[in-house]
Design an enzyme around this catalytic site. Structure first.
Site, short mmCIF file in Angstrom:
data_model
loop_
_atom_site.label_atom_id
_atom_site.label_comp_id
_atom_site.label_asym_id
_atom_site.label_seq_id
_atom_site.Cartn_x
_atom_site.Cartn_y
_atom_site.Cartn_z
N GLY A 282 -4.54 1.05 -10.11
CA GLY A 282 -4.27 -0.28 -9.38
C GLY A 282 -2.70 -0.26 -9.13
N SER A 283 -2.49 -1.58 -8.73
CA SER A 283 -0.86 -1.63 -8.27
C SER A 283 -0.01 -1.77 -9.35
CB SER A 283 -0.93 -2.74 -7.39
OG SER A 283 -1.11 -3.99 -8.00
N VAL A 286 -0.16 -5.27 -10.71
CA VAL A 286 -1.28 -5.67 -11.55
C VAL A 286 -1.36 -5.04 -12.95
CG1 VAL A 286 -3.84 -5.39 -12.01
CG2 VAL A 286 -2.79 -6.28 -9.67
N GLU A 304 -2.69 3.53 -14.23
CA GLU A 304 -2.35 4.69 -13.24
C GLU A 304 -1.97 3.83 -11.83
OE1 GLU A 304 -2.73 6.44 -9.78
OE2 GLU A 304 -4.80 6.86 -10.17
N CYS A 338 -2.72 6.76 -3.77
CA CYS A 338 -1.46 6.60 -4.59
C CYS A 338 -0.46 7.97 -4.67
CB CYS A 338 -1.69 6.15 -6.06
SG CYS A 338 -2.98 6.95 -6.98
#
Ligand SMILES: O=CCCC(=O)O
Length: 537
Positions: A282-283, A286, A304, A338
C-alpha cells in the site's frame, strides 16, 4: 444506496464458466458470511462506471471473529507437515490455472486492467518472468480472447507463480546447527510459523498481491485474515473459494471485504495481540500509520510501500530496448504499479530520438475499456486517480515542462463517458520543483528529465525518500553495474522494464518500507527462528 446486480447477474454478465466460483460475501472459517452490521458497499467497473455487484462492509466485530477463527485454525495448521502444505499449495496452483479465464474476467471487471497489444511489447512482456505465460501456454495471445482478458490472464498466472513457488519453499525452511562455545552444549535453530497474519492487499494487482502473501503464509504454516481493497474484492474472494476446493483447512485463509471500514480494520489488526504479523502492500502514508498503531503490540510488519522509480537511459543505450522497457514499466496496468517508471532520466543527446521511438510505440496502441476488443491501455481505478495525473501534467507545464506527445485520439464518445481514462502523455523538461518528481503519478504519464553525466544521473535518481524499483539502460555493463550498485532502491532492472518474479526478492528501502516478498526470502517473513541449546553432558 443504489441497488447493485446480484452475484448471479454479475457472474452471468461476465460469462463465467463456473459461476459458483464468484461470491459477494466474506469468508470466515470456511463459511460465506455477511457483515454483522448488515452493511454492504457497491463495486463499480472503472472502465464504464457500471455497478458490478455489492459486498459486505465487514467491521471490527467481524475482524474480531475472523482473528479468533484464524487463531483456532493455527493450533492445528502449524502442526501439519511441510510436505502436506506443499501439496495443498500445488493443488491450489492447479485450480487457479484451471480457472484462470474466469478469474481473469473478474479482475478485468473490478480493476479495468489494460493490455499493451503491440506485438513488440508483448514479446518483451511474455519473456519476462513476471508472467509465466511461456510455459503455461505457448500461445496465449492467439487465443480468441480480447486483449483485456489476456492482461487478466497474465495477472492470474503471475499470482499462481507465488503459490507454486512457495509450494517448493514450504519444504525448505531449514534451521542451523551452531558450534557451541561450551563443550557440553549443542545448539540448533528451528523455524516455526509466526502465527495469525493479516494480509492487506491493494487494488492494482488484486490477486497477485494476495497470493504473494498467502502463499508464503501457508507454506510457513501460518493462518491468515486477508483484506482485499474495497475496489477489487471479488478476485480475492474467488481465491478463498479455490482455497476451500484445494482442501486447505477452514480458517487458514479468511477473506474480509470492506471499503469505508478499511482504516478501522487496519487498526484492529495492529492493536490485536492475537495477530502476530501484518503484511501490507500500500501507500507509505498507510505503512507509517500501521507502524504507529502496532507499536504497543510490537507487531512484525512487512511493508511494501510507494515507489518513485527512476529510469536512467545512458547515451549508448539501445533506444528500442530502452523505449520498450520504459513502456512495459510505465504502461503495465496503466502505470498503476509501485514499480512503474516515474522519473525518466535521459541523456540530453538522445532525448529527442528516444521520445520519437516511445511515441511510435504508444501511438500504435489503443486506449479503451473492457467492451472494446481492440483496447490495449485501460482506465485508471478512479476519478481521483485521473485527477492526480491531470494535476501532475498541469503542474509540470506551469513549471516549464513541455508536452511533447499525447495520445492522438480524443478520449470522447460513449465508451469513455463514464470510465476513468487519461490519454498517455510524454512531457520533457521535468525538474525537481515539480510534483511529478516528488511523488509517483500512478498513471500513463512519462515524465522526462535530461542529464549530462553518469554522476549527475545517479545523483538525480537518488533524490527521493522512497526506493523501490529503478531501471538502467546502457550497452556498457560496467556502467550498468556501477549504477545499479549506487542506486538507493531495493530492486534494479538493467536493460529491462520488468523486475517482478516470484523467485526474485521484491521490496524497497527507505520510505518504500521493509521486508521482502517472493523468493527464498519471502517465507522468512512468516517464520520465527528459535534457538535450542541442549546440555548433553
Ligand atoms: O504494485 C506493486 C507490485 C507490482 C509487482 O509485483 O510487479
Amino acid at each position: 444506496m443504489p441497488s447493485a446486480p446480484s452475484v448471479q447477474e454479475f457472474a452471468k454478465s461476465l460469462g463465467l464458466k463456473d459461476p459458483s466460483l464468484l461470491h459477494n460475501q466474506s469468508l470466515i472459517g470456511g463459511k460465506w458470511v455477511d457483515a454483522k452490521s448488515g452493511r454492504r458497499f457497491i463495486v463499480e467497473d472503472p472502465s464504464t462506471g457500471k455497478l458490478l455487484c455489492d459486498a459486505p462492509e465487514m467491521d471490527v466485530e467481524d475482524a474480531d471473529e475472523a482473528i479468533a477463527v484464524a487463531l483456532k485454525a493455527f493450533d492445528s495448521f502449524r502442526k501439519t507437515t511441510h510436505r502436506a502444505r506443499a501439496r495443498m499449495l500445488r493443488k491450489l496452483n492447479d485450480l487457479m490455472i484451471e480457472n484462470r479465464e474466469d478469474i481473469a474476467k473478474v479482475i478485468i471487471a473490478e480493476n479495468g486492467k489494460p493490455l499493451w497489444q503491440s506485438q513488440e511489447l508483448i514479446n518483451v512482456w511474455r519473456h519476462t518472468t513476471a508472467c509465466n505465460l511461456s510455459f503455461r501456454d505457448p500461445s496465449p495471445f492467439i487465443l480468441p480472447l480480447t486483449p483485456q482478458v489476456a492482461e487478466g490472464l497474465a495477472e492470474v498466472d503471475y499470482a499462481a507463480t507465488f503459490i507454486e513457488w512457495f509450494s517448493g519453499e514450504a519444504e525448505r525452511t531449514y534451521g542451523a546447527t551452531i558450534p557451541a562455545s561450551n563443550p557440553a552444549n549443542r545448539i540448533i535453530t528451528i523455524k516455526q510459523p509466526i502465527g495469525v497474519v493479516a494480509a492487506l492487499c491493494p487494488w492494482n494487482l488484486p490477486i497477485a498481491m494476495a497470493t504473494r502473501k498467502v502463499g508464503a503464509a501457508i507454506a510457513a504454516g501460518c493462518t491468515t485474515v486477508v483484506k482485499p481493497a474495497g475496489e477489487t474484492p471479488y478476485s480475492t474472494l474467488m481465491l478463498g473459494e479455490l482455497v476451500s476446493r484445494a482442501g486447505i483447512p477452514d480458517g487458514v485463509v479468511n477473506v474480509l471485504s470492506s471499503l469505508e471500514t478499511t482504516p478501522r480494520l487496519g487498526e484492529k489488526f495492529c492493536v490485536d495481540p492475537r495477530v502476530k504479523k501484518i503484511s501490507l502492500t500500500g501507500s507509505t502514508r498507510v505503512g507509517k500509520l500501521l507502524v504507529k498503531q502496532s507499536a504497543d503490540t510490537l507487531k512484525k510488519l512487512s511493508l511494501e510501500l510507494g515507489g518513485n522509480a527512476p529510469v536512467i537511459v545512458y547515451e549508448d543505450a539501445d533506444l528500442e530496448k530502452a523505449a520498450k522497457g520504459i513502456l512495459v514499466s510505465k504502461l503495465r496496468n496503466g502505470g498503476q504499479t509501485c514499480v512503474s517508471a516515474n522519473r525518466i532520466l535521459v541523456h540530453r543527446n538522445i532525448a529527442d530520438a528516444l521520445v520519437k521511438v516511445m511515441a511510435g510505440m504508444i501511438g500504435s496502441m489503443v486506449v479503451g475499456g473492457g467492451s472494446d476488443p481492440k483496447a490495449n491501455i485501460g482506465p485508471l481505478i478512479s476519478s481521483r486517480a485521473v485527477d492526480k495525473v491531470k494535476h501532475h501534467v498541469e503542474d509540470a507545464i506551469s513549471g516549464g515542462a513541455k508536452v511533447v506527445w499525447q495520445y492522438p485520439s480524443p478520449l470522447t464518445g460513449p465508451q469513455f463517458s463514464k470510465g476513468y481514462f487519461y490519454p498517455p502523455t510524454i512531457v520533457t523538461g521535468v525538474n525537481q520543483s515539480m510534483q511529478v518528481w516528488g511523488e509517483e503519478t500512478f498513471g500513463p504519464l512519462a515524465a522526462i528529465t535530461l542529464f549530462d553525466s553518469e554522476q549527475e544521473a545517479v545523483k538525480l535518481a537518488n533524490e527521493s525518500k522512497v526506493g523501490l524499483g529503478a531501471y538502467v539502460f546502457t550497452k556498457d555493463m560496467s556502467k550498468a553495474m556501477r549504477t545499479a550498485e549506487e542506486i538507493q532502491t531495493g530492486m534494479v532492472g538493467i536493460n529491462t522494464g520488468m523486475l517482478s518474479a516470484s523467485e526474485s526478492p521484491f521490496g524497497g528501502v527507505n520510505e518504500s518500507g521493509y521486508g521482502k516478498e517472493g523468493s527464498f526470502m519471502g517465507i522468512e517473513e512468516y517464520l520465527i527462528t528459535k534457538a535450542i541449546t541442549m546440555d548433553v553432558s
